[in-house]
Scaffold this motif. Structure first.
Motif, PDB file in Angstrom:
ATOM      1  N   THR A  18       0.799  -1.216   0.000  1.00 29.31           N
ATOM      2  CA  THR A  18       0.000   0.000   0.000  1.00 29.31           C
ATOM      3  C   THR A  18       0.833   1.267   0.000  1.00 29.31           C
ATOM      4  OG1 THR A  18      -0.126  -0.029   2.412  1.00 29.31           O
ATOM      5  CG2 THR A  18      -1.880  -1.146   1.206  1.00 29.31           C
ATOM      6  N   ALA A  19       2.140   1.135   0.028  1.00 32.83           N
ATOM      7  CA  ALA A  19       2.988   2.332   0.079  1.00 32.83           C
ATOM      8  C   ALA A  19       3.298   2.829  -1.318  1.00 32.83           C
ATOM      9  CB  ALA A  19       4.285   2.016   0.822  1.00 32.83           C
ATOM     10  N   SER A  20       3.768   4.067  -1.397  1.00 26.14           N
ATOM     11  CA  SER A  20       4.117   4.649  -2.691  1.00 26.14           C
ATOM     12  C   SER A  20       5.555   5.087  -2.694  1.00 26.14           C
ATOM     13  CB  SER A  20       3.233   5.869  -2.987  1.00 26.14           C
ATOM     14  OG  SER A  20       1.883   5.485  -3.107  1.00 26.14           O
ATOM     15  N   ALA A  21       6.184   5.000  -3.853  1.00 23.53           N
ATOM     16  CA  ALA A  21       7.531   5.547  -4.000  1.00 23.53           C
ATOM     17  C   ALA A  21       7.451   7.058  -3.948  1.00 23.53           C
ATOM     18  CB  ALA A  21       8.147   5.104  -5.319  1.00 23.53           C
ATOM     19  N   GLN A  22       8.562   7.698  -3.703  1.00 22.16           N
ATOM     20  CA  GLN A  22       8.568   9.143  -3.619  1.00 22.16           C
ATOM     21  C   GLN A  22       8.200   9.771  -4.950  1.00 22.16           C
ATOM     22  OE1 GLN A  22      12.525  10.082  -2.081  1.00 22.16           O
ATOM     23  NE2 GLN A  22      11.467  10.879  -0.306  1.00 22.16           N
ATOM     24  N   LEU A  81      13.973  10.924   4.926  1.00 19.32           N
ATOM     25  CA  LEU A  81      15.064  11.633   4.268  1.00 19.32           C
ATOM     26  C   LEU A  81      14.526  12.925   3.658  1.00 19.32           C
ATOM     27  CD1 LEU A  81      16.776   8.658   2.416  1.00 19.32           C
ATOM     28  CD2 LEU A  81      17.778   9.970   4.299  1.00 19.32           C
ATOM     29  N   ARG A  82      15.352  13.966   3.619  1.00 21.44           N
ATOM     30  CA  ARG A  82      14.975  15.190   2.923  1.00 21.44           C
ATOM     31  C   ARG A  82      14.614  14.842   1.487  1.00 21.44           C
ATOM     32  NH1 ARG A  82      19.771  18.519   3.224  1.00 21.44           N
ATOM     33  NH2 ARG A  82      20.084  18.109   0.994  1.00 21.44           N
ATOM     34  N   ASN A  83      13.673  15.539   0.906  1.00 17.32           N
ATOM     35  CA  ASN A  83      13.142  15.158  -0.404  1.00 17.32           C
ATOM     36  C   ASN A  83      14.213  14.968  -1.461  1.00 17.32           C
ATOM     37  OD1 ASN A  83      10.524  15.003   0.424  1.00 17.32           O
ATOM     38  ND2 ASN A  83       9.888  16.984  -0.436  1.00 17.32           N
ATOM     39  N   ASP A  84      15.159  15.923  -1.567  1.00 17.23           N
ATOM     40  CA  ASP A  84      16.159  15.809  -2.618  1.00 17.23           C
ATOM     41  C   ASP A  84      17.106  14.637  -2.363  1.00 17.23           C
ATOM     42  OD1 ASP A  84      17.090  17.253  -0.409  1.00 17.23           O
ATOM     43  OD2 ASP A  84      18.638  18.268  -1.574  1.00 17.23           O
ATOM     44  N   VAL A  85      17.426  14.391  -1.087  1.00 16.44           N
ATOM     45  CA  VAL A  85      18.296  13.272  -0.753  1.00 16.44           C
ATOM     46  C   VAL A  85      17.581  11.949  -1.023  1.00 16.44           C
ATOM     47  CG1 VAL A  85      19.508  12.098   1.129  1.00 16.44           C
ATOM     48  CG2 VAL A  85      19.596  14.592   0.941  1.00 16.44           C
ATOM     49  N   GLY A  86      16.337  11.852  -0.553  1.00 18.62           N
ATOM     50  CA  GLY A  86      15.576  10.634  -0.789  1.00 18.62           C
ATOM     51  C   GLY A  86      15.391  10.344  -2.261  1.00 18.62           C
ATOM     52  N   GLN A  87      15.120  11.396  -3.044  1.00 19.35           N
ATOM     53  CA  GLN A  87      14.929  11.194  -4.474  1.00 19.35           C
ATOM     54  C   GLN A  87      16.207  10.737  -5.153  1.00 19.35           C
ATOM     55  OE1 GLN A  87      11.750  11.567  -5.897  1.00 19.35           O
ATOM     56  NE2 GLN A  87      12.800  10.315  -7.428  1.00 19.35           N
ATOM     57  N   TYR A  88      17.353  11.282  -4.712  1.00 19.71           N
ATOM     58  CA  TYR A  88      18.622  10.838  -5.285  1.00 19.71           C
ATOM     59  C   TYR A  88      18.848   9.360  -5.014  1.00 19.71           C
ATOM     60  CZ  TYR A  88      23.538  10.182  -6.215  1.00 19.71           C
ATOM     61  OH  TYR A  88      24.712   9.696  -6.710  1.00 19.71           O
ATOM     62  N   VAL A  89      18.603   8.929  -3.793  1.00 20.23           N
ATOM     63  CA  VAL A  89      18.797   7.519  -3.431  1.00 20.23           C
ATOM     64  C   VAL A  89      17.868   6.630  -4.252  1.00 20.23           C
ATOM     65  CG1 VAL A  89      18.493   5.833  -1.578  1.00 20.23           C
ATOM     66  CG2 VAL A  89      19.689   7.987  -1.123  1.00 20.23           C
ATOM     67  N   ARG A  92      19.071   6.571  -7.850  1.00 23.40           N
ATOM     68  CA  ARG A  92      20.341   5.862  -8.052  1.00 23.40           C
ATOM     69  C   ARG A  92      20.140   4.353  -8.031  1.00 23.40           C
ATOM     70  NH1 ARG A  92      24.259   5.079 -10.995  1.00 23.40           N
ATOM     71  NH2 ARG A  92      26.113   4.160 -10.028  1.00 23.40           N
ATOM     72  N   ILE A  93      19.389   3.863  -7.068  1.00 30.23           N
ATOM     73  CA  ILE A  93      19.132   2.419  -7.014  1.00 30.23           C
ATOM     74  C   ILE A  93      18.373   1.984  -8.267  1.00 30.23           C
ATOM     75  CG2 ILE A  93      17.944   0.580  -5.756  1.00 30.23           C
ATOM     76  CD1 ILE A  93      18.418   2.217  -3.192  1.00 30.23           C
ATOM     77  N   SER A  94      17.403   2.771  -8.682  1.00 29.32           N
ATOM     78  CA  SER A  94      16.620   2.440  -9.879  1.00 29.32           C
ATOM     79  C   SER A  94      17.489   2.442 -11.127  1.00 29.32           C
ATOM     80  CB  SER A  94      15.457   3.424 -10.033  1.00 29.32           C
ATOM     81  OG  SER A  94      14.586   3.386  -8.914  1.00 29.32           O
ATOM     82  N   ASP A  95      18.409   3.397 -11.229  1.00 30.21           N
ATOM     83  CA  ASP A  95      19.288   3.467 -12.403  1.00 30.21           C
ATOM     84  C   ASP A  95      20.213   2.250 -12.474  1.00 30.21           C
ATOM     85  OD1 ASP A  95      18.187   5.845 -13.204  1.00 30.21           O
ATOM     86  OD2 ASP A  95      19.799   7.108 -12.392  1.00 30.21           O
ATOM     87  N   VAL A  96      20.788   1.847 -11.336  1.00 33.00           N
ATOM     88  CA  VAL A  96      21.657   0.671 -11.341  1.00 33.00           C
ATOM     89  C   VAL A  96      20.843  -0.566 -11.716  1.00 33.00           C
ATOM     90  CG1 VAL A  96      23.136  -0.817  -9.933  1.00 33.00           C
ATOM     91  CG2 VAL A  96      23.255   1.668  -9.670  1.00 33.00           C
ATOM     92  N   ALA A  97      19.613  -0.652 -11.214  1.00 35.26           N
ATOM     93  CA  ALA A  97      18.762  -1.793 -11.577  1.00 35.26           C
ATOM     94  C   ALA A  97      18.516  -1.837 -13.086  1.00 35.26           C
ATOM     95  CB  ALA A  97      17.428  -1.698 -10.826  1.00 35.26           C
ATOM     96  N   LEU A 229      26.870  11.545  -0.161  1.00 34.17           N
ATOM     97  CA  LEU A 229      25.625  11.020  -0.712  1.00 34.17           C
ATOM     98  C   LEU A 229      25.871  10.092  -1.897  1.00 34.17           C
ATOM     99  CD1 LEU A 229      22.570  10.899  -0.783  1.00 34.17           C
ATOM    100  CD2 LEU A 229      22.552  13.063  -2.052  1.00 34.17           C
ATOM    101  N   VAL A 230      26.849  10.417  -2.726  1.00 36.71           N
ATOM    102  CA  VAL A 230      27.152   9.572  -3.883  1.00 36.71           C
ATOM    103  C   VAL A 230      27.613   8.196  -3.413  1.00 36.71           C
ATOM    104  CG1 VAL A 230      28.641   9.278  -5.895  1.00 36.71           C
ATOM    105  CG2 VAL A 230      27.648  11.522  -5.391  1.00 36.71           C
ATOM    106  N   GLN A 231      28.514   8.180  -2.458  1.00 36.87           N
ATOM    107  CA  GLN A 231      28.986   6.904  -1.912  1.00 36.87           C
ATOM    108  C   GLN A 231      27.839   6.120  -1.287  1.00 36.87           C
ATOM    109  OE1 GLN A 231      31.987   8.752   0.646  1.00 36.87           O
ATOM    110  NE2 GLN A 231      33.581   7.562  -0.390  1.00 36.87           N
ATOM    111  N   LEU A 232      27.035   6.800  -0.486  1.00 36.50           N
ATOM    112  CA  LEU A 232      25.927   6.120   0.184  1.00 36.50           C
ATOM    113  C   LEU A 232      24.936   5.558  -0.825  1.00 36.50           C
ATOM    114  CD1 LEU A 232      24.445   5.362   2.809  1.00 36.50           C
ATOM    115  CD2 LEU A 232      23.320   7.606   2.708  1.00 36.50           C
ATOM    116  N   GLY A 233      24.614   6.329  -1.859  1.00 38.14           N
ATOM    117  CA  GLY A 233      23.673   5.853  -2.868  1.00 38.14           C
ATOM    118  C   GLY A 233      24.149   4.588  -3.544  1.00 38.14           C
ATOM    119  N   ASP A 234      25.444   4.520  -3.862  1.00 32.47           N
ATOM    120  CA  ASP A 234      25.974   3.329  -4.520  1.00 32.47           C
ATOM    121  C   ASP A 234      26.049   2.149  -3.555  1.00 32.47           C
ATOM    122  OD1 ASP A 234      26.175   4.910  -6.736  1.00 32.47           O
ATOM    123  OD2 ASP A 234      28.200   4.268  -7.250  1.00 32.47           O
TER     124      ASP A 234
END
Length: 315
Positions: A18-22, A81-89, A92-97, A229-234
């Motif tokens: 029932t949850a939504s992505a950002q 997470l702050r909106n811009d940080v959460g969106q980056y994460v 990034r995960i979606s792009d690697v996928a 943030l770049v390191q954390l996202g990866d």
């Protein structure tokens, strides 16, 4: 969401669907600098031994099961997470996928990968387990990494912790190959057991594969120790898309998994070894009969990729 109850609600909406992505935000995520870590220069048997040790050390499939991967679309959500940080994460995960040819959901999809930020990761992990224990139940044969990993998720002191659920799937039908509590035959009212119709018996292959189906990742923001943030996202992309052993000793290998040992000298992002491992994981034959043969196949693919990269590297 900032309260614990809100986090719990969204965390368990993950299981209920029932949850939504950002939603997208207007801020532009920071650009990813190229990784600065030079690859390890090794030859022949030394390379083979290093790669096999790396794959064996990092891989952490469910008990008595093979290596799982996402064979269905992923949907990433982020909480606290702050909106811009959460969106980056999320991006990034979606792009690697997508680089691994895994479909990633659009904004508004129902998360099956949830990133939750907290100021006390262990406290949050214990809270969500106690609130909805069935979502983290260990009775389901072949669906999680077992008791030790579960204990580490709840009480470990690592900056990032995760709990993943995978599922044995009949590759011929796409249906579950194991019974879960609550499975009832609607016709008889009795417990239902999946029927597996074997199409071709083999001592080397099986028609049962292992699919990742759900992942909860908790980031302890008080313990990131200078990671950017770049390191954390990866780092999050790697642990979201593969079954990584949280207790693995990766100090001997060039990998983003070393991030929290010393963020200042850690890789800038996913390394060539990390990418080779993910590509091999998502290309290997999941229908090999046992885990060891799958691990060997992934290791051989990583070895081949590293050799080819060395041959084409400029002098």
């Amino acid at each position: 969401m900032s309260s614990l109850s809100a986090v719990l609600a969204l965390t368990f909406a993950l299981a209920a669907g029932t949850a939504s992505a950002q939603e997208p935000v207007t801020q532009t995520p920071p650009a990813r600098p190229p990784a600065q870590l030079d690859d390890v220069v090794v030859e022949g048997r030394q390379l083979e031994a290093l790669v096999r040790n790396f794959v064996t050390e990092v891989s952490n499939p469910a008990n008595n099961r093979g290596l799982a991967r996402w064979n269905r679309p992923i949907c990433v959500g982020a909480v606290n997470l702050r909106n811009d940080v959460g969106q980056y994460v999320v991006d990034r995960i979606s792009d690697v996928a997508r680089e691994l040819e895994v479909e990633a959901g659009e904004p508004g999809c129902r998360p099956n990968i949830l990133i939750v930020a907290a100021d006390d990761g262990a406290a949050l992990a214990s809270a969500i387990v106690e609130d909805r224990p069935r979502n983290f139940d260990l009775r389901h044969n072949g669906t999680d990494a077992g008791t030790r990993a579960f204990r580490n998720f709840r009480t470990g002191d690592q900056p990032v912790r995760w709990w993943q659920i995978s599922m044995p799937i009949d590759s011929e039908t796409g249906g579950r190959a194991v019974r879960l509590p609550g499975d009832i035959d609607p016709a008889s009212g009795q417990p239902a057991v999946p029927a597996i119709h074997v199409f071709a018996a083999s001592r080397l292959r099986t028609q049962i594969r292992d699919d990742m189906v759900r992942s909860v990742i908790i980031v302890d923001v008080e313990r990131l120790a200078g990671a950017n943030l770049v390191q954390l996202g990866d780092y999050l992309a790697l642990v979201a898309l593969a079954q990584v052993d949280a207790e693995a000793d990766t100090s001997a290998f060039p990998t983003i998994l070393n991030l929290f040992a010393d963020p200042a000298s850690a890789p800038a992002g996913l390394t060539d070894w990390d990418r080779s491992y993910l590509i091999a994981l998502y290309e290997h034959d999941q229908l090999r009969i046992n885990r060891n043969s799958q691990v060997r196949a992934v290791a051989e693919a990583v070895i081949q990729d590293r050799r080819e990269a060395a041959e084409t590297a400029p002098e």
